[in-house]
Design a protein around this motif. Structure first.
Motif, PDB file in Angstrom:
ATOM      1  N   UNK B   1       0.843  -1.195   0.000  1.00  0.00           N
ATOM      2  CA  UNK B   1       0.000   0.000   0.000  1.00  0.00           C
ATOM      3  C   UNK B   1       0.881   1.248   0.000  1.00  0.00           C
ATOM      4  N   UNK B   2       0.502   2.215  -0.822  1.00  0.00           N
ATOM      5  CA  UNK B   2       1.281   3.440  -0.956  1.00  0.00           C
ATOM      6  C   UNK B   2       0.427   4.582  -0.401  1.00  0.00           C
ATOM      7  N   UNK B   3       1.002   5.405   0.437  1.00  0.00           N
ATOM      8  CA  UNK B   3       0.260   6.537   0.999  1.00  0.00           C
ATOM      9  C   UNK B   3       0.944   7.828   0.571  1.00  0.00           C
ATOM     10  N   UNK B   4       0.190   8.709  -0.087  1.00  0.00           N
ATOM     11  CA  UNK B   4       0.741   9.993  -0.492  1.00  0.00           C
ATOM     12  C   UNK B   4       0.333  11.029   0.548  1.00  0.00           C
ATOM     13  N   UNK B   5       1.328  11.702   1.117  1.00  0.00           N
ATOM     14  CA  UNK B   5       1.062  12.721   2.142  1.00  0.00           C
ATOM     15  C   UNK B   5       0.875  14.073   1.439  1.00  0.00           C
ATOM     16  N   UNK B   6      -0.023  14.885   1.969  1.00  0.00           N
ATOM     17  CA  UNK B   6      -0.234  16.219   1.391  1.00  0.00           C
ATOM     18  C   UNK B   6       1.041  17.049   1.458  1.00  0.00           C
ATOM     19  N   UNK B   7       1.195  17.950   0.510  1.00  0.00           N
ATOM     20  CA  UNK B   7       2.370  18.813   0.556  1.00  0.00           C
ATOM     21  C   UNK B   7       2.224  19.778   1.732  1.00  0.00           C
ATOM     22  N   UNK B   8       3.330  20.100   2.331  1.00  0.00           N
ATOM     23  CA  UNK B   8       3.317  21.096   3.408  1.00  0.00           C
ATOM     24  C   UNK B   8       3.051  20.550   4.797  1.00  0.00           C
ATOM     25  N   UNK B   9       2.855  19.231   4.921  1.00  0.00           N
ATOM     26  CA  UNK B   9       2.612  18.670   6.258  1.00  0.00           C
ATOM     27  C   UNK B   9       3.939  18.671   7.037  1.00  0.00           C
ATOM     28  N   UNK B  10       3.927  19.179   8.268  1.00  0.00           N
ATOM     29  CA  UNK B  10       5.180  19.225   9.044  1.00  0.00           C
ATOM     30  C   UNK B  10       5.737  17.830   9.330  1.00  0.00           C
ATOM     31  N   UNK B  37       5.402  13.803  -0.077  1.00  0.00           N
ATOM     32  CA  UNK B  37       6.081  12.759   0.682  1.00  0.00           C
ATOM     33  C   UNK B  37       5.250  11.495   0.504  1.00  0.00           C
ATOM     34  N   UNK B  38       5.918  10.397   0.228  1.00  0.00           N
ATOM     35  CA  UNK B  38       5.218   9.140  -0.034  1.00  0.00           C
ATOM     36  C   UNK B  38       5.666   8.090   0.967  1.00  0.00           C
ATOM     37  N   UNK B  39       4.679   7.363   1.534  1.00  0.00           N
ATOM     38  CA  UNK B  39       5.019   6.260   2.424  1.00  0.00           C
ATOM     39  C   UNK B  39       4.654   4.943   1.748  1.00  0.00           C
ATOM     40  N   UNK B  40       5.583   4.008   1.778  1.00  0.00           N
ATOM     41  CA  UNK B  40       5.302   2.677   1.229  1.00  0.00           C
ATOM     42  C   UNK B  40       5.172   1.702   2.385  1.00  0.00           C
ATOM     43  N   UNK B  41       4.035   0.986   2.468  1.00  0.00           N
ATOM     44  CA  UNK B  41       3.838   0.036   3.572  1.00  0.00           C
ATOM     45  C   UNK B  41       4.269  -1.349   3.118  1.00  0.00           C
ATOM     46  N   UNK B  59      -3.336  12.924   4.754  1.00  0.00           N
ATOM     47  CA  UNK B  59      -3.204  12.001   3.619  1.00  0.00           C
ATOM     48  C   UNK B  59      -3.854  12.575   2.361  1.00  0.00           C
ATOM     49  N   UNK B  60      -3.127  12.568   1.267  1.00  0.00           N
ATOM     50  CA  UNK B  60      -3.640  13.054  -0.020  1.00  0.00           C
ATOM     51  C   UNK B  60      -4.344  11.924  -0.770  1.00  0.00           C
ATOM     52  N   UNK B  61      -3.624  10.814  -0.989  1.00  0.00           N
ATOM     53  CA  UNK B  61      -4.316   9.622  -1.486  1.00  0.00           C
ATOM     54  C   UNK B  61      -3.657   8.327  -1.060  1.00  0.00           C
TER      55      UNK B  61
END
Lengths: 343, 343, 343, 343
Positions: B1-10, B37-41, B59-61
């Motif tokens: 699962x890939x999680x895309x974080x919104x831009x500008x999150x501290x 920023x992208x997180x890969x689970x 979370x963006x998507x």
């Protein structure tokens, strides 16, 4: 019903076919065009299946003229229906909001949210006890325990409760415990369930299936009404289209379409339609302006830790501010004018 | 699962979120792009609901990488499944045709058609006893009597019988009487029914819902299999699209799509897809060429007087000639090559 | 961009593939899950075609993370765009209504309607001169004469004029004569036309195609903007779905969806969406409540004798009363909150 | 055409309306049912727009009986059309395959592939010179240079060439250089382009739009034919539905549907439909079995390095083996039986 005969069919075959139809008690008018012969059926054609007529070799196409639903039809019941759900009125000019979490999770959660939404003006409390989930590995709801917690929330707040039924063997329990029984989108054409619900006198919240036409939704309402239970509230919750940005495409034209064809109340579910919490506000406002009789909105105090559908839930504070602008928009909303039917 | 974080999150909010995920036993990889920023689970994400993750404000998507089904997944069961229906094999390289009328109408009718289709090469007999109909005023099937007549036809011809179940309370009777239990398109996501069928060991014919994706069809199969019943046969019967010339749009690409993702057999229903008898021949031929494991075809001796779906039924003589060309096409049909999976 | 590698691919093939990608100036991060290897591309991937990457044998799937549009993207232009159409402002908090007949029919008709809609508060005049019709045998518009009549109406009322362009060879004439050039739904992906319009500096009204996703609409806007013309106004006018009661299904969730992704104004066409005049009121009200920057409405003084689309036109008197309730609803409409982007 | 009058409309209003219709040279039959009055129009109704009739206040609904296309209609031209493309026959019982790369990339590439596909049995060479791309930043084709390279490939192999036209100003050049002019799905309703093509006598390959009904495809063919050019070949290439596993959903029922309604040839594009090379084989086989007059297949010698659509291209060797099984299936394919029209 209009029947178009294939070109080139000999007169005697048409005559034979006409006799068959007349044998069913119908008057058959015959028109000859340049390329087609057309038969117009006059009388009660509701018992005749157009697809069956189409099976005759000499038939080119069959065209329905009358809507196939009767009890749900506004032609035979021009005034709006008003459904009483344990003291709360839905339809007939009222505007009613159902709110609550996707799933019941704990007593603290459901009672807390119930108090919040009541304060903001909601008329009923929703909460999932038995949950239909696409994956067998997802949380399936607290089931009986969830139902018990909903009853506690009702006791504490006085809000009538709405929850989804999943199969006919739950009916007895639901009739006793629940104020408004929801039939989910996936069960809109579970006809055995609809028939059984038709034997009760409980108000039913019937959600439109993901790919159900408006006519099919009304036919499913007709299943319940034909059994004797006329307390049906319809719900549009988004249909499946090619667009993938939203979870579903909310079809707000269903509101005027249903108002013209039926006397039943129609409410809108903006939460499931969009699948994203930040769309709940614009879609709720749009639904009210378009003349919805109410809304069903997912509200959760801690969406990120909700056990299901957190991404489409709004927080109580947001719900409160939304409710106050909805009341303003409601004053200017579209209202169906019965005189347009020309009855 | 890939999680895309919104831009500008501290940074610290991302770290906190990562800890939460790691607390669920997952390894979290972090990548920084120019705008995201992208997180890969990494690990078993099947218990994590992507929609729940999407509820976090930062979370963006969320993007699924693995298919959510396991028991139906070809990755974990590369060889084709072979389902034995009372001696008739479906799947695993066999080609099997199920034929019979939409509804069982009388002993003479069902036995006569059974004999006809057997002679032409059908392996199983279909016939509706309990009928799901859009209108409550349409013929609802002979119900129990229909089931009894099917059993007589089986006794006289030896053909295993296939008929549709409408609710969980019929399971006991169906397990005893029916060889292959059909779950109709409208009940594909009647999860309570699927769970109960998962507790039996009867072969199940699971039809794709009108607006169900291929993945959802496989998830419904997973419901049955997760309960312990791995005897599932899938059926594509047309999906709902904007095209109105045909009743539904037959999606033959579902055959290769399913073959690549799952080991379960897939058969095609050309009769319901098109809704017109004269399309049954071209669509049957196409289905076989595309690699279907079988077909389910409506055959009626007198379509114009059939009690339902006459317009989409072919006559026994037509069925016989169709069967003989299908056998020729079958020799050249597409077959899935397991080596393409690269296992 | 995320690339999922098939299971079982040897390490050296993955390394070779990574080198190829790195050769394009990208940083490639590699993650190994239990069943998959995943590559995350970091850098400017807008020149890389995901479908091309998918052509590599070792690739299982490719997932885009960034939106493929740039000039239309709100991330790079957070404030709303404000388009000036010959003195009338569209976007940036304004609410603007375009009204007029489907087709220009005569001087008396177009001038009369222009005066009526101006009085009621419309900001621009619409009228078809060149008409796209499904049938070659239907009325195709007055063409050049229609354009001349529109100019007369503009002169008499001061309303800027909007009309549809059908091909690139009309651009010179339209740039001279028309204030807002409409690209119809059927030409939304007529890329040669879009490119040529990108070379002008005229405001363009770009209608969403019947089966275009929101992303595709934004990509078509990008075609015009990439050429240097940033004066693009988007228009949602209904999408094609399985529902046949309405001509199309109006997708009002496109308003918030576009507002979040793009700074361009978005207006709604309730007339073409529903295809029925009595739905114009509820859908207009809904559109305003959902946050539309404006509406484009068909108004005709004599719908039954209109040369086209009479069934979806409202009369001037109805338009006038509609305008006054829209102004009330507008006060409470949804507005996008830039702070949600977290920039 | 059938017109249903609203219930309750006074007799004299109906009479007035009838007179209006009779004024257009039609005979009007009147039928009274229990709840409706129905008018049947007899005569040539092709010049009457049903939507216009629906604009009358007294009209409930309007139902077309005759298809709106004439020149494309099989009723008036029962025998299959046979189109001659520079010596290669399409339609009328022939089976013809068009093959080649998505884009022309270099002389070596296009000549090499042309030789490969000719050897395997292709009758025509396809190759994109002017490319419609969703993104303005994607490769747009070699344009004029691509056309020149196609001509070299034709010279070297003798294969007639097929390529896509993007706008009317290219017609002169295409008439001179190209053997079969392709109108892409996105331009199926670019009516200005269709009208101009109607003035030539070049064979046109008209692709079905992503959301075009079969009737709309035939109406677009009618645009070309009404102008005098009857050399139209139709192409089904997948429609847009809710299913996302495949790029589009290939609608093979369009083959029998078109064969019944029209005499024009219909070919299938399995490459664009599925968007995945490994689906080309099953879908090609299915298309042939269902009675297609031909196929158009993307073939590339090095898909992973193709400049566009590599993921859906098959290699020449695969194409060769596919061609040989298609020839076998073709022997048993469905053929339309004119006698079914009953002419």
């Amino acid at each position: 019903m209009i029947i178009v005969i294939k070109s080139g069919v000999p007169k005697n075959e048409i005559e034979e076919f006409k006799s068959k139809l007349e044998g069913k008690g119908l008057i058959v008018h015959e028109d000859f065009g340049q390329e087609y012969c057309i038969l117009g059926l006059i009388g009660d054609t509701s018992s005749i299946d157009p697809k069956q007529i189409a099976a005759y070799n000499i038939v080119e196409k069959v065209i329905k003229v009358q809507e196939p639903f009767k009890k749900a039809n506004r032609l035979f019941h021009p005034e709006d229906s008003l459904i009483d759900v344990n003291g709360i009125k839905i339809g007939g000019g009222n505007f009613t909001v159902i709110a609550g979490p996707c799933s019941v999770e704990s007593e603290e959660q459901i009672v807390g949210i119930a108090e919040d939404v009541k304060r903001a003006g909601a008329g009923l409390l929703r909460g999932g006890a038995f949950k239909p989930r696409t994956s067998p590995y997802s949380f399936q709801g607290l089931r009986q325990e969830g139902l018990d917690l909903l009853k506690i929330a009702r006791e504490k707040t006085g809000l009538p409760i709405v929850t989804e039924i999943m199969s006919a063997d739950m009916i007895e329990r639901f009739v006793e415990d629940v104020d408004l029984i929801q039939v989910g989108a996936r069960n809109m054409q579970n006809f055995e369930l609809l028939k059984e619900l038709g034997k009760t006198n409980k108000p039913i919240l019937l959600k439109r299936g993901l790919s159900a036409t408006i006519e099919e939704l009304l036919m499913s309402a007709e299943y319940i009404m034909a059994g004797g239970n006329e307390n049906v509230i319809l719900c549009e919750r988004g249909i499946r289209t090619f667009e993938t940005y939203t979870r579903n495409t909310l079809d707000l034209s269903a509101i005027p379409a249903i108002k013209r064809q039926s006397h039943l109340p129609i409410i809108i579910d903006p939460s499931h339609a969009a699948g994203m919490w930040w769309m709940v506000e614009p879609l709720s406002k749009a639904a009210v302006a378009a003349g919805a009789d109410g809304l069903i909105i997912e509200v959760h105090n801690d969406p990120a830790n909700a056990l299901c559908d957190g991404q489409q839930s709004i927080k109580p504070k947001k719900f409160e501010s939304l409710m106050s602008s909805l009341k303003e928009i409601e004053k200017f909303k579209w209202r169906f004018d019965i005189s347009e039917l020309g009855l």
